[in-house]
Scaffold this active site. Structure first.
Site, PDB file in Angstrom:
ATOM      1  N   GLU A   1      11.848  -8.298  -2.561  1.00 54.70           N
ATOM      2  CA  GLU A   1      11.053  -7.110  -2.856  1.00 54.70           C
ATOM      3  C   GLU A   1      11.818  -6.058  -3.641  1.00 54.70           C
ATOM      4  OE1 GLU A   1       9.368  -5.702   0.770  1.00 54.70           O
ATOM      5  OE2 GLU A   1       8.247  -7.546   1.128  1.00 54.70           O
TER       6      GLU A   1
ATOM      7  N   LYS B   1      -2.761  -5.647   5.230  1.00 59.14           N
ATOM      8  CA  LYS B   1      -2.535  -6.570   4.117  1.00 59.14           C
ATOM      9  C   LYS B   1      -3.836  -7.321   3.849  1.00 59.14           C
ATOM     10  CE  LYS B   1       2.393  -7.384   5.102  1.00 59.14           C
ATOM     11  NZ  LYS B   1       3.375  -8.350   5.650  1.00 59.14           N
TER      12      LYS B   1
END
Length: 404
Positions: A192, A321
Site C-alpha cells: 500500500e 470495504k
C-alpha cells in the site's frame, strides 16, 4: 436511463494481478466505469472473488440479459437482481469482484444521466469531507519480513481542510523515510505504499511517533497515530504469534490497551482475531472512550456480523470495504446500521487497488468520518486527489466532526 449495454474487461491492479473492470451504458448516452480491488489479508466471511476470466464469462452468460432493460437509477433493484442471479450468500457464483464492479458502474452511469457527481447523487445536498487515514509504515501480510503489526497509520484530525489533510499525511510519510534513513535502516515499500523496513515493532512505534510529533508541530494542527494489527493473521488458534513472543487473548488485549495509552493512539483496527466478539467488547470497554476500536475482518461490511457486534458491544467503529459485501446497496446498509448504534465508519481501499476513485465518492456520500486509502502511489493518490476535487465543489473546509 435504461441499461442498454454492459461490457467487461480484464485489467491489472497495483500488485500486477488481474482484476475486472465493468462499463454500464444507458439509453440516454451516458455510462459508468468501475473496477474491483482485491485484498491481501482477507476475512473468512468476505464476498468471494472468482478468477477474472470466469467472472467475465458469468457476466456474459448469466447476468447481462437479466440487467439489460433495467432502470439504472433503481440501485436497490439492480443490487437485488445481482443477489438473485448469484443465488448464494457470498457471491461465490458470479463473484464478488464482478458484482461490486457492476454495482458501482451502474451507480456511476445513473449519476451521469442525472448530470450529478456520484457523491451528490448517492448522498444528497449536505456532504462533509472525511479525514484521510494513511499507511506510513508496515509489514504483516503486506510486506513479509517487516513488522508484525500490518499497518502504522496516521490521520490529521486537526487539519482545517482536505488539501491540508492530504498534505499532512504525505509529509509524515516522507518524515518516516528520513528518520529511517538517518538510523541507517534500508527503506522498502509494502503493497500500500507504506515503508516496510525490517525492524521490530518497538522501533516502528518510536519512528512513526516521532514523525507524527514533528510534522504536527510544524503544521500547527493535530495529527494522530493508529494501527491495523490484522490480528487474524497472527492467530494460530490458541495464541497471537509474534516474531519474538506469543500472547494469549488476555495478553493481547492488555498489550493493545497499553499501546493505546503509551502512544495516545486514535485508531486500532482488528486488534483481535475475526471471531472474537467478546475480546473486542472487553477492549472497547477498556479504551473505547479514547480510541476507535475498529472491526474489519470482524464485520466484513456485513449487516449480520455488524448486528452481532452491536449485540456484544464489540468495537465502536466499522471498516467499510464495498468489495467485501459486493454491492453499493449492501455497503450503504452496513454504514446505516452502524451509524444507528453510534459506530463510526471508515471507508477503505484494498491492498490490491486500481485508479478507480469510487470509494472517495462513497465516503463523502455516506458520511464516513475517515477514509483509509493510503498516502502515496498512483492508485492511492487517485482517491485522495478526487477528494480534493470534491472539496472544491462542496467547500474543502467542510471536514466531518472527529468522532473522538
Amino acid at each position: 436511463m435504461i441499461i442498454d449495454e454492459i461490457l467487461a474487461r480484464k485489467i491489472f491492479d497495483s500488485r500486477g494481478n488481474p482484476t475486472i473492470e465493468v462499463e454500464v451504458y444507458t439509453d440516454d448516452g451516458n455510462y459508468g466505469v468501475a473496477a474491483a480491488p482485491a485484498g491481501a489479508s482477507t476475512g473468512s466471511y468476505e464476498a468471494v472473488a472468482i478468477p477474472v476470466d470466469d467472472a467475465i464469462a458469468k457476466l456474459e452468460s448469466e447476468v447481462i440479459d437479466q440487467l439489460i432493460g433495467e432502470y439504472a437509477a433503481d440501485q436497490e433493484e439492480i443490487d437485488r437482481l445481482l443477489h438473485e442471479i448469484d443465488g448464494t450468500d457470498n457471491f461465490s457464483n458470479i463473484g464478488g469482484n464482478l458484482s461490486v464492479a457492476l454495482s458501482m458502474a451502474t451507480a456511476k452511469a445513473a449519476a451521469a444521466s442525472f448530470k450529478m457527481p456520484l457523491y451528490r447523487y448517492l448522498g444528497g445536498a449536505f456532504p462533509t469531507m472525511p479525514y484521510p487515514l494513511g499507511n506510513v509504515l508496515g509489514g504483516g501480510a503486506h510486506a513479509k519480513g517487516a513488522t508484525d503489526i500490518q499497518e502504522f497509520l496516521v490521520t490529521p484530525i486537526g487539519a482545517p481542510n482536505i488539501d491540508q489533510a492530504v498534505y499532512a499525511n504525505t509529509l509524515v510519510h516522507k518524515r518516516v523515510k528520513k528518520l529511517l534513513t538517518e538510523a541507517g535502516i534500508i527503506c522498502h515499500k509494502g503493497d500500500e505504499g507504506g515503508w516496510a523496513p525490517q525492524i521490530k515493532d518497538s522501533k516502528a512505534f518510536e519512528i512513526v511517533s516521532k514523525a507524527v510529533d514533528e510534522v504536527s508541530g510544524e503544521l500547527g494542527f493535530e495529527i494522530r497515530f493508529g494501527l491495523d494489527v490484522a490480528a487474524t493473521e497472527l492467530w494460530d488458534g490458541n495464541n497471537y504469534v509474534y516474531k519474538d513472543t506469543k500472547r494469549t487473548t488476555e495478553q493481547q488485549i492488555d498489550y493493545i490497551a497499553g499501546l493505546i495509552d503509551e502512544y495516545n493512539l486514535y485508531y486500532v483496527e482488528d486488534a483481535l482475531q475475526e471471531n472474537d466478539y467478546e475480546g473486542f467488547a472487553r477492549l472497547t470497554e477498556m479504551v473505547g472512550d479514547r480510541c476507535l476500536i475498529c472491526g474489519d475482518d470482524l464485520f466484513v461490511t456485513n449487516v449480520s456480523r455488524i448486528e452481532k457486534g452491536i449485540e456484544n458491544l464489540s468495537g465502536n467503529a466499522i471498516l467499510i470495504k464495498p468489495n467485501q459485501i459486493g454491492t453499493v446497496t449492501d455497503t450503504y446498509n452496513a454504514i446505516r446500521l452502524g451509524r444507528q448504534y453510534g459506530y463510526s465508519t471508515v471507508m477503505s481501499h484494498r491492498s490490491g487497488e486500481t485508479t478507480d476513485n469510487t470509494i472517495a465518492h462513497l465516503a463523502v456520500a455516506f458520511g464516513c468520518e475517515l477514509i483509509k486509502t493510503g498516502v502515496v502511489g498512483g492508485e492511492r493518490i487517485a482517491k485522495l486527489n478526487e477528494l480534493i476535487r470534491i472539496g472544491e465543489e462542496i467547500g474543502n473546509d467542510r471536514m466531518t466532526e472527529s468522532p473522538l
